[in-house]
Design an enzyme around this catalytic site. Structure first.
Site, mmCIF file in Angstrom:
data_model
loop_
_atom_site.group_PDB
_atom_site.id
_atom_site.type_symbol
_atom_site.label_atom_id
_atom_site.label_comp_id
_atom_site.label_asym_id
_atom_site.label_seq_id
_atom_site.Cartn_x
_atom_site.Cartn_y
_atom_site.Cartn_z
ATOM 1 N N CYS A 294 -10.879 -3.724 1.719
ATOM 2 C CA CYS A 294 -10.324 -2.545 2.394
ATOM 3 C C CYS A 294 -10.317 -2.788 3.901
ATOM 4 O O CYS A 294 -11.364 -3.086 4.479
ATOM 5 C CB CYS A 294 -11.165 -1.313 2.043
ATOM 6 S SG CYS A 294 -10.953 0.079 3.163
ATOM 7 N N PHE B 160 -10.119 -0.698 6.376
ATOM 8 C CA PHE B 160 -10.951 0.272 7.092
ATOM 9 C C PHE B 160 -12.436 -0.097 6.980
ATOM 10 O O PHE B 160 -13.192 0.039 7.953
ATOM 11 C CB PHE B 160 -10.706 1.684 6.557
ATOM 12 C CG PHE B 160 -9.295 2.153 6.756
ATOM 13 C CD1 PHE B 160 -8.847 2.541 8.010
ATOM 14 C CD2 PHE B 160 -8.405 2.203 5.696
ATOM 15 C CE1 PHE B 160 -7.542 2.973 8.210
ATOM 16 C CE2 PHE B 160 -7.107 2.632 5.880
ATOM 17 C CZ PHE B 160 -6.666 3.013 7.140
ATOM 18 N N CYS B 161 -12.838 -0.580 5.810
ATOM 19 C CA CYS B 161 -14.221 -1.047 5.637
ATOM 20 C C CYS B 161 -14.473 -2.295 6.471
ATOM 21 O O CYS B 161 -15.548 -2.459 7.062
ATOM 22 C CB CYS B 161 -14.506 -1.342 4.169
ATOM 23 S SG CYS B 161 -14.281 0.079 3.066
ATOM 24 N N TYR C 249 -15.140 -1.159 -0.214
ATOM 25 C CA TYR C 249 -14.407 -2.179 -0.956
ATOM 26 C C TYR C 249 -14.291 -3.345 0.021
ATOM 27 O O TYR C 249 -13.866 -3.149 1.166
ATOM 28 C CB TYR C 249 -12.996 -1.734 -1.345
ATOM 29 C CG TYR C 249 -12.881 -0.428 -2.081
ATOM 30 C CD1 TYR C 249 -13.806 -0.053 -3.050
ATOM 31 C CD2 TYR C 249 -11.812 0.427 -1.824
ATOM 32 C CE1 TYR C 249 -13.677 1.146 -3.729
ATOM 33 C CE2 TYR C 249 -11.669 1.624 -2.499
ATOM 34 C CZ TYR C 249 -12.609 1.986 -3.449
ATOM 35 O OH TYR C 249 -12.477 3.173 -4.113
#
Length: 396
Positions: A112, A114-115, A109
């Protein structure tokens, strides 16, 4: 090299065979004549043959000699043309082996954190990758995966081979590896780029998967050692020349995951107006259908405004959650200190990339502007932007 030459010759042969000229009668004479024509054009600086030369080719011994010369010149021209094309294709193959053809696929995403951490790492190191934006409602793009969260990084057989450019041995057969969890992805690829003796499969065994049930009764998946870069003593000394640098890096990477990430949602959904602006950005940048986008923008914004209040309570945040964000960011800047450009010194380390990746998802939102105006993070953040944009961690 022999295999590369064979592939290259096949490509040259195929390109000649599939050319329009190759399908017409007199192909060989056409090709030789074409090359010789180019050769004479270079010699005479014109696109036409002198009439005297053409007439001399038709008669007499001189004609036979000149005819042989033309054929010889044509043959040499064809040889040099093929040789040049072979060298060109070999150069393309070498470029792929040296890193230009990396095939990493990131399922994500865009908003996101973390991404964003993984993208920051890949961008800084100049590792090419493809993005598959996952629909956060249906998630059909990752329905093939038992692991149902993002980011997921797929590493195919070519990448396993190409990353071996730092090693003396190749990979005997194509492999496809699925890497889960942002910190595991970063640690394992970083280890792979540095360690010249271990395969990716061996490295992944150092990060075993563990399943457990959290305090809310939900099954969660965690990974052991995920903040460790698995290196030998010599490599550790090269990468972390000062005592305590590796532990400091690990500490702040974990801090980014366990604390900084949890400040994002309460801040970007702090008010109803900010929640609506955040979901407008999410819908615009994400992968939503028309109805899903409308639903997400208005219903999602309202839901996340309420969830942000619960998150504030769960993580014991202040009533003004901006203050927690400001304090966290200033703690980070203080830890870097005035004598270092980055936590890693003159170049970013994995902690720098993690913190930058997390904070970056707020860009364009009120929370980001407030953070830049009310903390000391601006100069570090701008340096990180340049380092990422310029791929300053690329290994030649």
């Amino acid at each position: 090299m022999a295999a590369a030459c064979t592939r290259t010759l096949c490509k040259v042969g195929r390109s000649i065979w599939e050319s329009p000229a190759a399908r017409r009668p007199g192909t060989v004479s056409y090709l030789v004549g074409n090359v010789s024509s180019r050769g004479f054009r270079r010699a005479y600086g014109t696109g036409v043959y002198p009439s005297e030369l053409l007439s001399s080719l038709r008669t007499g011994a001189g004609g036979r000699v000149l005819g042989c010369a033309v054929l010889l010149g044509g043959g040499l021209g064809l040889y040099h043309t093929v040789k040049f094309r072979v060298q060109q294709l070999l150069a393309e193959e070498e470029t792929k082996v040296s890193g230009g053809g990396l095939k990493l696929t990131l399922y994500q995403y865009k908003t996101c954190p973390f991404c964003s951490k993984v993208r920051a790492f890949l961008d800084y190191h100049g590792l090419p990758y493809e993005i598959v934006e996952v629909n956060p409602v249906m998630r059909k793009e990752i329905k093939w995966s038992v692991y149902r969260k993002v980011p997921i990084l797929m590493v195919d057989g070519d990448v396993v081979r190409l990353l071996k450019r730092f090693q003396n041995t190749g990979v005997s057969s194509p492999q496809i590896k699925q890497l889960n969890d942002s910190s595991v992805i970063i640690s394992s690829i970083q280890t792979y780029l540095i360690n010249k003796e271990r395969s990716l499969s061996e490295i992944l065994h150092c990060y075993p998967e563990m399943k457990s049930v959290n305090e809310r009764g939900k099954e969660v998946t965690e990974y052991s050692n995920k903040y460790w870069v698995m290196l030998g003593e010599t490599e550790i000394t090269d990468i972390y020349p000062e005592k305590g640098m590796q532990k400091e890096e690990m500490k702040w990477r974990q801090w980014a995951d366990d604390w900084l990430v949890h400040l994002i949602s309460p801040n970007v959904y702090r008010t109803t107006g900010e929640a609506l602006a955040s979901f407008d950005y999410i819908v615009r940048e994400g992968k939503f259908g028309t109805f899903e986008g409308f639903f997400a923008k208005y219903v999602g914004a309202a839901a996340m405004f309420l969830i942000a209040k619960r998150l504030k309570s769960r993580h014991n945040l202040q009533d003004d959650v901006r203050q927690d964000l400001y304090n966290a960011v200033n703690d980070w800047v203080a830890a870097i200190g005035k004598k270092r450009k980055f936590m890693g010194g003159d170049q970013p380390n994995l902690a720098d990339l993690a913190v930058f990746g997390v904070l970056r998802v707020m860009e364009g939102l009120q929370a980001f502007d407030d953070m830049m105006d009310n903390t000391k993070v601006k100069y570090w953040y701008r340096r990180m932007e340049r380092a990422s944009l310029n791929h300053e961690g690329r290994q030649d």
